[in-house]
Design a protein around this motif. Sequence first.
Motif, PDB file in Angstrom:
ATOM      1  N   VAL A 179       0.845  -1.191   0.000  1.00  0.00           N
ATOM      2  CA  VAL A 179       0.000   0.000   0.000  1.00  0.00           C
ATOM      3  C   VAL A 179       0.883   1.245   0.000  1.00  0.00           C
ATOM      4  O   VAL A 179       0.686   2.178  -0.795  1.00  0.00           O
ATOM      5  CB  VAL A 179      -0.940  -0.020   1.216  1.00  0.00           C
ATOM      6  N   ILE A 180       1.892   1.253   0.862  1.00  0.00           N
ATOM      7  CA  ILE A 180       2.795   2.404   0.926  1.00  0.00           C
ATOM      8  C   ILE A 180       3.571   2.531  -0.390  1.00  0.00           C
ATOM      9  O   ILE A 180       3.623   3.599  -1.000  1.00  0.00           O
ATOM     10  CB  ILE A 180       3.776   2.248   2.107  1.00  0.00           C
TER      11      ILE A 180
ATOM     12  N   PHE B 190       1.186   3.558  -3.448  1.00  0.00           N
ATOM     13  CA  PHE B 190       0.753   4.957  -3.476  1.00  0.00           C
ATOM     14  C   PHE B 190       1.935   5.898  -3.660  1.00  0.00           C
ATOM     15  O   PHE B 190       1.837   6.906  -4.355  1.00  0.00           O
ATOM     16  CB  PHE B 190      -0.021   5.309  -2.209  1.00  0.00           C
ATOM     17  N   THR B 191       3.069   5.566  -3.030  1.00  0.00           N
ATOM     18  CA  THR B 191       4.241   6.422  -3.173  1.00  0.00           C
ATOM     19  C   THR B 191       4.631   6.554  -4.643  1.00  0.00           C
ATOM     20  O   THR B 191       4.810   7.660  -5.164  1.00  0.00           O
ATOM     21  CB  THR B 191       5.423   5.829  -2.366  1.00  0.00           C
ATOM     22  N   TRP B 192       4.715   5.435  -5.343  1.00  0.00           N
ATOM     23  CA  TRP B 192       5.098   5.500  -6.754  1.00  0.00           C
ATOM     24  C   TRP B 192       3.999   6.097  -7.613  1.00  0.00           C
ATOM     25  O   TRP B 192       4.267   6.770  -8.607  1.00  0.00           O
ATOM     26  CB  TRP B 192       5.503   4.112  -7.262  1.00  0.00           C
TER      27      TRP B 192
ATOM     28  N   LEU C 109       2.092   8.504  -6.731  1.00  0.00           N
ATOM     29  CA  LEU C 109       2.253   9.951  -6.599  1.00  0.00           C
ATOM     30  C   LEU C 109       3.454  10.433  -7.410  1.00  0.00           C
ATOM     31  O   LEU C 109       3.385  11.436  -8.120  1.00  0.00           O
ATOM     32  CB  LEU C 109       2.447  10.335  -5.124  1.00  0.00           C
ATOM     33  N   ILE C 110       4.566   9.689  -7.289  1.00  0.00           N
ATOM     34  CA  ILE C 110       5.791  10.134  -7.957  1.00  0.00           C
ATOM     35  C   ILE C 110       5.610  10.148  -9.476  1.00  0.00           C
ATOM     36  O   ILE C 110       6.093  11.046 -10.166  1.00  0.00           O
ATOM     37  CB  ILE C 110       6.971   9.225  -7.556  1.00  0.00           C
TER      38      ILE C 110
ATOM     39  N   SER D 146       2.829  10.511 -10.982  1.00  0.00           N
ATOM     40  CA  SER D 146       1.618  11.226 -11.384  1.00  0.00           C
ATOM     41  C   SER D 146       1.941  12.468 -12.196  1.00  0.00           C
ATOM     42  O   SER D 146       2.797  13.264 -11.815  1.00  0.00           O
ATOM     43  CB  SER D 146       0.846  11.622 -10.126  1.00  0.00           C
TER      44      SER D 146
ATOM     45  N   ILE E  75       0.081  14.934 -12.397  1.00  0.00           N
ATOM     46  CA  ILE E  75      -0.435  16.091 -11.663  1.00  0.00           C
ATOM     47  C   ILE E  75       0.646  16.677 -10.758  1.00  0.00           C
ATOM     48  O   ILE E  75       0.840  17.886 -10.700  1.00  0.00           O
ATOM     49  CB  ILE E  75      -1.663  15.684 -10.825  1.00  0.00           C
ATOM     50  N   TRP E  76       1.347  15.795 -10.048  1.00  0.00           N
ATOM     51  CA  TRP E  76       2.391  16.300  -9.155  1.00  0.00           C
ATOM     52  C   TRP E  76       3.583  16.799  -9.975  1.00  0.00           C
ATOM     53  O   TRP E  76       4.181  17.831  -9.678  1.00  0.00           O
ATOM     54  CB  TRP E  76       2.822  15.213  -8.170  1.00  0.00           C
TER      55      TRP E  76
ATOM     56  N   VAL F 163       6.620  15.465 -10.369  1.00  0.00           N
ATOM     57  CA  VAL F 163       7.986  15.260  -9.892  1.00  0.00           C
ATOM     58  C   VAL F 163       8.836  14.588 -10.970  1.00  0.00           C
ATOM     59  O   VAL F 163       9.973  14.995 -11.237  1.00  0.00           O
ATOM     60  CB  VAL F 163       7.983  14.404  -8.610  1.00  0.00           C
TER      61      VAL F 163
ATOM     62  N   MET G 100       9.698  16.785 -13.871  1.00  0.00           N
ATOM     63  CA  MET G 100      10.666  17.778 -13.401  1.00  0.00           C
ATOM     64  C   MET G 100      12.078  17.176 -13.382  1.00  0.00           C
ATOM     65  O   MET G 100      13.034  17.789 -13.838  1.00  0.00           O
ATOM     66  CB  MET G 100      10.269  18.208 -11.990  1.00  0.00           C
ATOM     67  N   LEU G 101      12.173  15.945 -12.844  1.00  0.00           N
ATOM     68  CA  LEU G 101      13.480  15.287 -12.784  1.00  0.00           C
ATOM     69  C   LEU G 101      14.003  14.986 -14.179  1.00  0.00           C
ATOM     70  O   LEU G 101      15.184  15.180 -14.473  1.00  0.00           O
ATOM     71  CB  LEU G 101      13.375  13.987 -11.981  1.00  0.00           C
TER      72      LEU G 101
ATOM     73  N   TRP H 184      11.593  -3.020  -7.693  1.00  0.00           N
ATOM     74  CA  TRP H 184      12.216  -2.035  -6.801  1.00  0.00           C
ATOM     75  C   TRP H 184      12.000  -2.447  -5.349  1.00  0.00           C
ATOM     76  O   TRP H 184      12.920  -2.392  -4.523  1.00  0.00           O
ATOM     77  CB  TRP H 184      11.596  -0.660  -7.053  1.00  0.00           C
TER      78      TRP H 184
ATOM     79  N   THR I  93      -3.816  -1.842  -5.063  1.00  0.00           N
ATOM     80  CA  THR I  93      -3.583  -0.520  -4.497  1.00  0.00           C
ATOM     81  C   THR I  93      -3.465   0.548  -5.578  1.00  0.00           C
ATOM     82  O   THR I  93      -4.052   1.620  -5.484  1.00  0.00           O
ATOM     83  CB  THR I  93      -2.280  -0.526  -3.666  1.00  0.00           C
TER      84      THR I  93
ATOM     85  N   TYR J  95      22.367   3.440  -6.077  1.00  0.00           N
ATOM     86  CA  TYR J  95      21.249   2.557  -5.778  1.00  0.00           C
ATOM     87  C   TYR J  95      20.621   2.890  -4.427  1.00  0.00           C
ATOM     88  O   TYR J  95      19.410   2.777  -4.249  1.00  0.00           O
ATOM     89  CB  TYR J  95      21.681   1.088  -5.829  1.00  0.00           C
TER      90      TYR J  95
ATOM     91  N   VAL K 193       8.142  11.487  -0.033  1.00  0.00           N
ATOM     92  CA  VAL K 193       6.817  11.468   0.585  1.00  0.00           C
ATOM     93  C   VAL K 193       6.879  12.080   1.973  1.00  0.00           C
ATOM     94  O   VAL K 193       6.077  12.949   2.334  1.00  0.00           O
ATOM     95  CB  VAL K 193       6.280  10.016   0.653  1.00  0.00           C
TER      96      VAL K 193
ATOM     97  N   PHE L  42       3.398  21.402  -4.636  1.00  0.00           N
ATOM     98  CA  PHE L  42       3.375  21.414  -6.100  1.00  0.00           C
ATOM     99  C   PHE L  42       4.442  22.322  -6.699  1.00  0.00           C
ATOM    100  O   PHE L  42       5.030  22.008  -7.722  1.00  0.00           O
ATOM    101  CB  PHE L  42       1.982  21.828  -6.599  1.00  0.00           C
TER     102      PHE L  42
ATOM    103  N   PRO M  15       8.524  20.512  -5.028  1.00  0.00           N
ATOM    104  CA  PRO M  15       8.488  19.217  -4.338  1.00  0.00           C
ATOM    105  C   PRO M  15       9.863  18.722  -3.904  1.00  0.00           C
ATOM    106  O   PRO M  15       9.966  17.892  -3.017  1.00  0.00           O
ATOM    107  CB  PRO M  15       7.883  18.273  -5.388  1.00  0.00           C
TER     108      PRO M  15
ATOM    109  N   GLN N 152      -5.047   2.302   2.977  1.00  0.00           N
ATOM    110  CA  GLN N 152      -5.573   2.051   1.640  1.00  0.00           C
ATOM    111  C   GLN N 152      -6.926   2.755   1.440  1.00  0.00           C
ATOM    112  O   GLN N 152      -7.131   3.494   0.487  1.00  0.00           O
ATOM    113  CB  GLN N 152      -5.709   0.543   1.437  1.00  0.00           C
TER     114      GLN N 152
ATOM    115  N   TRP O 186      -3.852  16.249  -1.264  1.00  0.00           N
ATOM    116  CA  TRP O 186      -2.470  15.757  -1.269  1.00  0.00           C
ATOM    117  C   TRP O 186      -1.814  15.843   0.087  1.00  0.00           C
ATOM    118  O   TRP O 186      -1.031  14.968   0.462  1.00  0.00           O
ATOM    119  CB  TRP O 186      -1.649  16.523  -2.318  1.00  0.00           C
TER     120      TRP O 186
ATOM    121  N   LEU P 240       0.429   8.506   4.406  1.00  0.00           N
ATOM    122  CA  LEU P 240       1.514   7.609   4.001  1.00  0.00           C
ATOM    123  C   LEU P 240       2.664   7.678   4.997  1.00  0.00           C
ATOM    124  O   LEU P 240       3.212   6.656   5.411  1.00  0.00           O
ATOM    125  CB  LEU P 240       2.023   7.993   2.605  1.00  0.00           C
TER     126      LEU P 240
END
Lengths: 325, 279
Positions: free
Chosen positions: A140-141, A144-146, A148-149, A151, A153-154, A156, A159-160, A190, A258, B21, B32, B44, B47, B234, B244, B251
Amino acid sequence: MTDVDHLALDAPLPALAAPGAAPARRHRLHIAVFLAPALLVYTAVMIVPLFDTLRLALYTRVDGVSAFVGLANFRALFGEPRWSEHLWSALGNNLVFFLIHMLLQNPIGVALAAMLSLPRLRGGAFYRTAFFLPTMLSFVIVGFTWKLILSPIWGVTPMLLGAVGLKGWFHPWLGQESSALITLALISVWQYVGIPMMLIYAALLGIPDEVVEAAELDGITGFSQFLKIKLPLIWPTIGICSILTFVGNFNAFDLIYTVQGALAGPNFSTDILGTFLFRTFFGNQLQLGDPNMGAAIATVMFAIILVGVSVYLFGIQRRMRRYQF
Amino acid sequence: MDRSRSSPLGRGLVHVALLAYTALCLAPVLLVVVNSFKSRRAIFAAPLTWPDASSFDLVGYRTVLGQGVFLNYFINSMIVTVGSIAAVLLFGAMAAFALSEYRFRLNTALGLFLALGIMVPIRLGTVSILQMMVAARLVDTHLGLILIYTAQGLPVAVFILSEFMQGVSKDLKDAGRIDGLGEYTIFFRLVLPLVRPALATVAVFTMVPIWNDLWFPLIVAPGEATRTVTLGAQSFIGQFVTNWNAVLAALTLAILPVLALYLAFSRQLIRGITAGAVK
């Protein structure tokens, strides 16, 4: 349930009792008392339901009454397009999911372990702790973390990528049918690289110094030493990692649920057996839950895992040369 | 000696690769956690920066904790995890003692019986497990989950523990017997304290998959009152998906306890894995 559950797969099965173990006759009652709680819970909550699920796959429910239908559920599952399309697509996706793991997880694990096992490496404990951290987190963590990353919308990731001049490469990978499954497999890799890395690292440490020194005397050093001397010695461990990954992948569910939900979107492109089982058994927006069809899918998964484990135990593991030091 | 391994350049490259790595492993988690302490605009707009005086904002945590349910989720996860680990350790150690201490006819057969549970995931029995839980009125109870996770954890626990118990000195146990100690006293007073390191390893192994499981809480205990952290996070995130601040805070709250436990026990865990593999 992570792959860690299955670590003891390689343990020798018979003869759990030590050679000098006490004879049983005097202790019959004690044996029963010591064994009872574990056997009771294990049998009642795991073994009986496993076989009962196989049995339920032979029944169907008509007007709330259970009726025996033989193999009809399986005929429907493999024969009727409304089931078989999903089954084959889930099976195919599951295979792709597994292949991506095999292509990446073991090589990355071997590479990291090889570097970590270099003699007199500074910061080894720090690296090991960091590499294993994602494995400890729940799907779940991680999911959702990935999500968001990646996404749009965000922003990130664009940008990278923009920072290295590759902004045009960005796509909403999780939202596109063509790339969603691969992206999810990469996220899963990962998360779980830590397990092969750790097992292979331990196997490399277990290689005796004399073997390495003998190789050095023969002038075999560096990378060729790794290929010719060490790699053959860790093949059995790589085999264990592979079968752990196989079992884990063919009953995976959490990550896809998830990130993409029970419908394994977009357009079922990330549907694997675990999500297909959940949807069928539990129901969702599109269909009512059907425990008997769910049991049939669980039976298919059971068979796949059994075949995979048997191929490994009797086909691969036996042929592998093990070296005793 | 081998020049390629000790050359500073080679060493440098190895550290570059390992550090790269490490960054790949830590950066997503860090991203996060760091952003959960920022205002919505800063999340936004920037970040990739640390929060400063102008962007620091706990609004996400106020939203999450204001719901008042997260603490409950933690308590539920604690009850289920601690209960299952206790049962796995006690029952597993007892069974391992019986299998490693006494020679009896069914010994090998029982070993194979338990091996089945190591190879086949318990999830495949879910359809029947749910029916059973419904019949026993254990749906939406802690006990239902504890029973499932105990069954899931027992096979591996018995294998690891019986291997360690074989190493306990036979003379010690026989000396105890000559002194008139009963079999139960020998188990609880002599053997259990000696295999404490193995018990710790099994505990850590058992804990992680239970704490992180989504499948069984979703199917067997989805109710609000028994929801675990994993399922709670979840469903919470699904509900607040456009907020957000709240999502990042939720999280982070789910990550931090795992992170703390991991840093406290990582040595134990890593030693456990490597010891098992070397054997």
